[in-house]
Design an enzyme around this catalytic site. Sequence first.
Site, PDB file in Angstrom:
ATOM      1  N   GLU A 235       0.809  -1.219   0.000  1.00 30.44           N
ATOM      2  CA  GLU A 235       0.000   0.000   0.000  1.00 30.44           C
ATOM      3  C   GLU A 235       0.849   1.279   0.000  1.00 30.44           C
ATOM      4  O   GLU A 235       0.896   2.016   0.991  1.00 30.44           O
ATOM      5  CB  GLU A 235      -0.965   0.011   1.184  1.00 30.44           C
TER       6      GLU A 235
ATOM      7  N   GLU B 208      -6.616  -7.740  -0.606  1.00 26.75           N
ATOM      8  CA  GLU B 208      -7.097  -7.861   0.774  1.00 26.75           C
ATOM      9  C   GLU B 208      -8.598  -7.601   0.764  1.00 26.75           C
ATOM     10  O   GLU B 208      -9.038  -6.531   0.343  1.00 26.75           O
ATOM     11  CB  GLU B 208      -6.415  -6.827   1.679  1.00 26.75           C
TER      12      GLU B 208
HETATM   13  C1  GAL Z   1      -4.520  -2.565   4.878  1.00 26.72           C
HETATM   14  C2  GAL Z   1      -3.094  -3.034   5.034  1.00 26.72           C
HETATM   15  C3  GAL Z   1      -3.004  -4.271   5.892  1.00 26.72           C
HETATM   16  C4  GAL Z   1      -3.850  -4.127   7.122  1.00 26.72           C
HETATM   17  C5  GAL Z   1      -5.267  -3.868   6.697  1.00 26.72           C
HETATM   18  C6  GAL Z   1      -6.221  -3.775   7.858  1.00 26.72           C
HETATM   19  O1  GAL Z   1      -4.559  -1.206   4.652  1.00 26.72           O
HETATM   20  O2  GAL Z   1      -2.490  -3.298   3.800  1.00 26.72           O
HETATM   21  O3  GAL Z   1      -1.656  -4.485   6.252  1.00 26.72           O
HETATM   22  O4  GAL Z   1      -3.362  -3.084   7.889  1.00 26.72           O
HETATM   23  O5  GAL Z   1      -5.320  -2.668   6.000  1.00 26.72           O
HETATM   24  O6  GAL Z   1      -7.535  -3.509   7.418  1.00 26.72           O
END
Ligand code: GAL
Length: 659
Positions: free
Chosen positions: A142, A313
């Site tokens: 990110e 994710e």
């Molecule tokens: C994203 C990040 C992850 C984790 C996640 C939690 O922004 O890439 O490492 O922090 O959010 O929702």
Amino acid sequence: MRVGVCYYPEHWPESMWEDDARRMKALGIEQVRIAEFAWSRMEPTPGEYDWGWLDRAVDVLGAAGLKVVMCTPTATPPKWLIDRHPDILPVGADGRPRAFGSRRHYDFSSPAYFEASRRICTAVAERYGKHPAVAYWQTDNEFGCHHTVVSYSAAAVARFREWLKARYRTIEALNDAWGTVFWSMEYRGFDEIDAPVGTVTEAHPSHRLDYRRFASDEVARYNRMQVEIIRAHSPGRPVAHNFMQLFTEFDHYKVAADLDVATWDSYPLGALEEQWFAPDIKARWLRSGHPDFASFNHDVYRGMSKLPFWVMEQQPGPVNWAQWNPAPLPGMVRLWSWEAFAHGAGCVSYFRWRQAPFAQEQMHAGLNTPDNRLDVGGSEASQVAADIRTVFAANADANAAIRSKVALVYDYEAKWLFEIHPQGADFHYPRFAFEYYSALRALGLDVDVVPVDASFDGYSLVVVPPLPVVPDDFAAWLARSGAQVVLGPRTGSKTRDLRIPANLPPGALTSVLPLRVWRVESMRPNVTEAVVLEQNDAATGGFARHWRDFIESDASTSLDVRARFADGHPAYVRSGAFHYFASLFDDALTVHLFAQIARAAGLETQALGDSVRISRRGALTYVFNYGDQVHLLDHVADDAFVIGSREVAPQGVAIYRSQ
Ligand code: GAL
């Protein structure tokens, strides 16, 4: 189409790994992303690598038949590295370096960090580049998260001066382009130019815009360095990065140009809470997310990805980082997953395998609870894996490409420019782009999100949210496509150097829109202006918000005034296939006008309202119900359904053969 998961072997005793891998596989998971925050375990002391644990983790995953997405660990430089090179830390607008103790504590312009990153990336890529279980790569994590694109360090300023030199060549050219004669801001050399921060009042807007462009280029340069290293040591394995939802602080098109897969991290509930939405909207979609939010991001990242995009994710349950963190309604994790596939995703990967019982994200759900029981998100992920098998059994071509007839132009510089010169405090570019997108989706249209220099050939309708700077040939490209074109207010209102065009807005677009915006005004959030349609049709009008362009044109031109503000000024004008909106209209009026223009473009529209959404991919039509009432698909034959039925329950998904 496949499902994946994000896994942190370093967070759990090694005795759990085999069982984890076995249960992942049993759930239907096919790929596992690892190691993006593991630098302190890969290299516990300077120059001394410890690969043993990671070798074993990769072997365990590979032996279970899982494919690994290996990450470079550069989002979290370890303590020893920061102590050796404190100038790695980014510097805030207050002039203070940020501290060690969380993540993303690095400056893209730091020479020491560039070198350290090159070294660790080479080490990881050499070690795992040809490992049979490693199928993909992710650079960093990110880029830009936690406001880390722009840094005001000495290193950044030094590189900014070089960047300016390359862009303007002479200081006279820069002074002229920016207009530094205003307030005696003229420079005698590039070395006199600092970061546009800490000034008594507003710093020079052209200076600020160039600083944003520079900072964006720094992200692209840094990513490119990592990609080149990975490609050299791991040929043939696609390289990805996980971008963020509606994140605009760097030009994603430029970064994605160096990648094979653009992926993004989808947290629909966290996003709803943190974005501009009004409290009643936040309450309405509290546990489902806004019906167009994830879709908009899918379409943004699909457009810039060479291979099918992924959700790297996927929110599996409540997150920890929004102001309030509701739990998704049962069914939503499955719905979000299918929505991604319907928009062209190749993979949906859940974050994370198991909730961590320690540290910053201990309140963030995983597919499993901290005591290792399958959570709701885990069951829904396994249902998605089963659904995928059903869909492919019925339709071998379920991976078909999306064919949209509508393009929405989306631009990163526009965001920076309006942020620098909003002229109305709530003139928020991503919001307006999203609202146009949402109106198109409410009409049942599939939308491609494209950059300003895209080829528009093949589209029937092109929608351009407020776009201050347009390329010289933009009008010609649009005209050649033959599409109906909708242009939002403020389009063509600035030059690349952030000046008002000599012929006034819409600048270069006057060749297709014979008009002149001679005055503008911004409107407070509680102020609206009535808009009355000229044509004799069912809707009589609506209201304007945020902004008004005052338009005039010569009586001899072909400009057709289609709607007026209550005071008689044109609110919507048309010239041939080009439609110009002089304001941002309320949702209902926007949907109404888009429907009319879509029909003129030969497109079929539907009136879906705000809680049902439809997408088409190949022979399949996907229906998603974000509402709280059953949605009936009366027109579909029972035997056409691959998933679901004519009655789409709240949070339900239906997939049917439409061809
Ligand atoms: C994203 C990040 C992850 C984790 C996640 C939690 O922004 O890439 O490492 O922090 O959010 O929702």
